[in-house]
Design a protein around this motif. Structure first.
Motif, short mmCIF file in Angstrom:
data_model
loop_
_atom_site.label_atom_id
_atom_site.label_comp_id
_atom_site.label_asym_id
_atom_site.label_seq_id
_atom_site.Cartn_x
_atom_site.Cartn_y
_atom_site.Cartn_z
N UNK A 1 0.84 -1.20 0.00
CA UNK A 1 0.00 0.00 0.00
C UNK A 1 0.87 1.25 0.00
N UNK A 2 0.80 2.00 -1.10
CA UNK A 2 1.53 3.27 -1.18
C UNK A 2 0.62 4.39 -0.69
N UNK A 3 1.04 5.06 0.38
CA UNK A 3 0.29 6.18 0.95
C UNK A 3 1.07 7.46 0.66
N UNK A 4 0.66 8.18 -0.37
CA UNK A 4 1.42 9.33 -0.82
C UNK A 4 1.04 10.64 -0.17
N UNK A 5 -0.15 10.71 0.44
CA UNK A 5 -0.62 11.99 0.99
C UNK A 5 -0.86 11.92 2.50
#
Length: 512
Positions: free
Chosen positions: A205-209
């Protein structure tokens, strides 16, 4: 032959030798090539070369070139020169052989046909002085073994493919991604009753914000995720080193460059079944997301990754500013981004509810299923624990047959209707306070009895205040709505009501 000699360059051996008058070659070469043309061919015992005549040197018969080499070898300088030339020649031949072998290996690899494919042909083109090889291969339909479509979430999210979650900010897209991660990581069934037939799996899971510590993990806990099965990627997850192991970069995921790395990662960890990218903004490197020529190769690499490794990708993306376009044309970026997905879902406010927490998940596209039903959902909060406090999660509601285009149209009509109701509420306010100022609470009550919502009346009153058509004044701790023509009279009455209190305070002072 004239024995008078002159130093010239022999046309055969290219050496500066003594030559006869009028001759253009040395005597040994003259004997080999001209005078000895009719003589029997002999083999040189030194080099094995065949020639018509041999010369004697150091009590041995040999050809002229061998004699010259031995002559140079008799002095140290000549021997050193010959050795260097021999080493250079050997080195050059070794390099040419290695290069030729490497080129042959590359050619063999380039022209190798993958199992199941057939080469239809290959061609070499010369473009501006550079040669390019184009190879065309195909899959013969008769040799392809059909496979059933697999699903992560039946009829909603296909396995081994790309699915986009689309919508404006504040419409529960990220909460949906969190809900998906929770269900996949823990093996929970899906909200429409579909069984989770894959069991608990790993999630990237990429959490960019969102902040991972304060937002992402607490929300996963609120959704019931198995945190041990979720690997979180952030903007420092990809570290790049040079050959001396100096770190030269630390960055977020870059889908235009990292597909091979991710493919290898999933091959090494086959338990990973889902990659969530929230949001997709900024994950394509320096590519222009609005240009198909930039995005189509990236989308092709993503599709190849999904198909080769069985990886499901769920990406959260925003809508563009084309509010009147079809829902599929509102997906942010080039058309190839929308085209790469096998399914896409729109998240909006629920057109049939005035609750700001009510939303719908409606179908933009679903290429692999003929069932396009959406779902209603409400965002609520739950106390994760005493330390973390409340965090939002999704409470899923009933299904809906509404499509994404129909949801957009319903919301548009609702906004237009609200605008008309707000104008009617403005007229109602002006009519109620036309004769005299009225308590704001009384105005709200009167209009609510006429069918206006409290929210509509508040917005209407706020707009009238900004337009200076009414004034909102306080008297005795209560708020009134006052027309401009009644403002002076209202203020005088307010002063008059306040005067007895001032007189009483003055009397008390005099008494002291």
């Amino acid at each position: 032959m004239d024995q008078s000699e002159n130093s010239k360059t022999c046309k055969y051996c290219k050496k500066n030798n003594s030559m006869g008058q009028g001759k253009d070659c040395c005597y040994p070469c003259w004997k080999d090539h001209e005078a000895g043309a009719a003589k029997p061919i002999r083999k040189c015992p030194e080099c094995g070369r065949e020639c018509t005549s041999l010369v004697k040197w150091d009590r041995k018969n040999m050809c002229a070139p061998c004699r010259d080499k031995l002559h140079e070898a008799t002095n140290p300088a000549g021997a050193k020169k010959l050795k260097l030339e021999a080493e250079r020649k050997a080195f050059r031949e070794e390099g040419e052989a290695a290069l030729k072998s490497e080129l042959a290996t590359k050619k063999e690899k380039a022209l190798a046909i993958k199992p199941g494919r057939v080469e239809l042909g290959h061609w070499v083109e010369d473009i501006e002085g550079q040669k390019f090889l184009t190879k065309i291969t195909s899959l013969n339909a008769a040799t392809v073994k059909p496979e059933p479509q697999r699903w992560l979430w039946t009829n909603k999210v296909p396995a081994g493919a790309i699915t986009w979650g689309v919508g404006k900010p504040g419409n529960a897209k990220s909460l949906w991604a969190t809900d998906m991660a929770a269900r996949v990581s823990s093996g929970q069934d899906f909200p429409d009753g579909a069984k989770n037939e894959n069991g608990a799996k790993k999630v990237l899971m990429y959490a960019g914000e969102d902040d991972i510590k304060r937002t992402v993990v607490p929300r996963l806990m609120a959704a019931g995720a198995n945190l041990a099965n979720i690997e979180l990627l952030d903007n420092q997850s990809f570290e790049v080193y040079d050959r001396e192991y100096n770190r030269i970069d630390r960055r977020e995921i870059n889908l235009s460059a990292d597909c091979k790395i991710i493919s290898q990662l999933v091959e090494d960890h086959p338990e990973i079944s889902l990659l969530i990218i929230d949001p997709t903004t900024g994950v394509y490197g320096g590519k222009n997301t609005n240009h198909d020529k930039d995005m189509r190769p990236v989308m092709n690499d993503l599709k190849d990754l999904c198909e080769a490794r069985g990886l499901t990708i769920v990406g959260i993306t925003h809508t563009n500013k084309r509010g009147d376009a079809a829902a599929i044309d509102q997906i942010q970026g080039a058309s190839s981004i929308a085209g790469a997905a096998r399914a896409a879902w729109l998240f909006t406010r629920d057109p049939e509810s005035d609750d700001e927490h009510a939303h719908t998940m409606t179908c933009i596209k679903s290429n692999l299923s003929d069932k396009h039903d959406g779902l209603r959902l409400i965002t609520k909060t739950v106390e994760v624990n005493a330390e973390l406090g409340p965090h939002p999660f999704i409470v899923w509601g009933e299904g809906t047959k509404t499509t994404a285009d129909e949801a957009n149209q319903a919301l548009k009509e609702k906004r237009e209707t609200k605008g008309g109701k707000r104008d009617a509420a403005k007229l109602g306010i002006l009519a109620i306070i036309a004769e005299k100022p009225m308590l704001s609470d009384d105005v709200y009550t009167a209009l609510e009895k006429q069918g206006f919502s409290g929210e509509t009346v508040k917005r209407a009153a706020s707009e009238l205040t900004k337009e200076f058509q009414i004034h909102r004044k306080q008297r005795g701790g209560r708020w009134y709505m006052v027309l401009a023509e009644h403002l002076y009279e209202f203020e005088q009455e307010t002063k008059a009501e306040a005067q007895p209190e001032a007189v009483m305070a003055l009397s008390a002072t005099e008494a002291l």
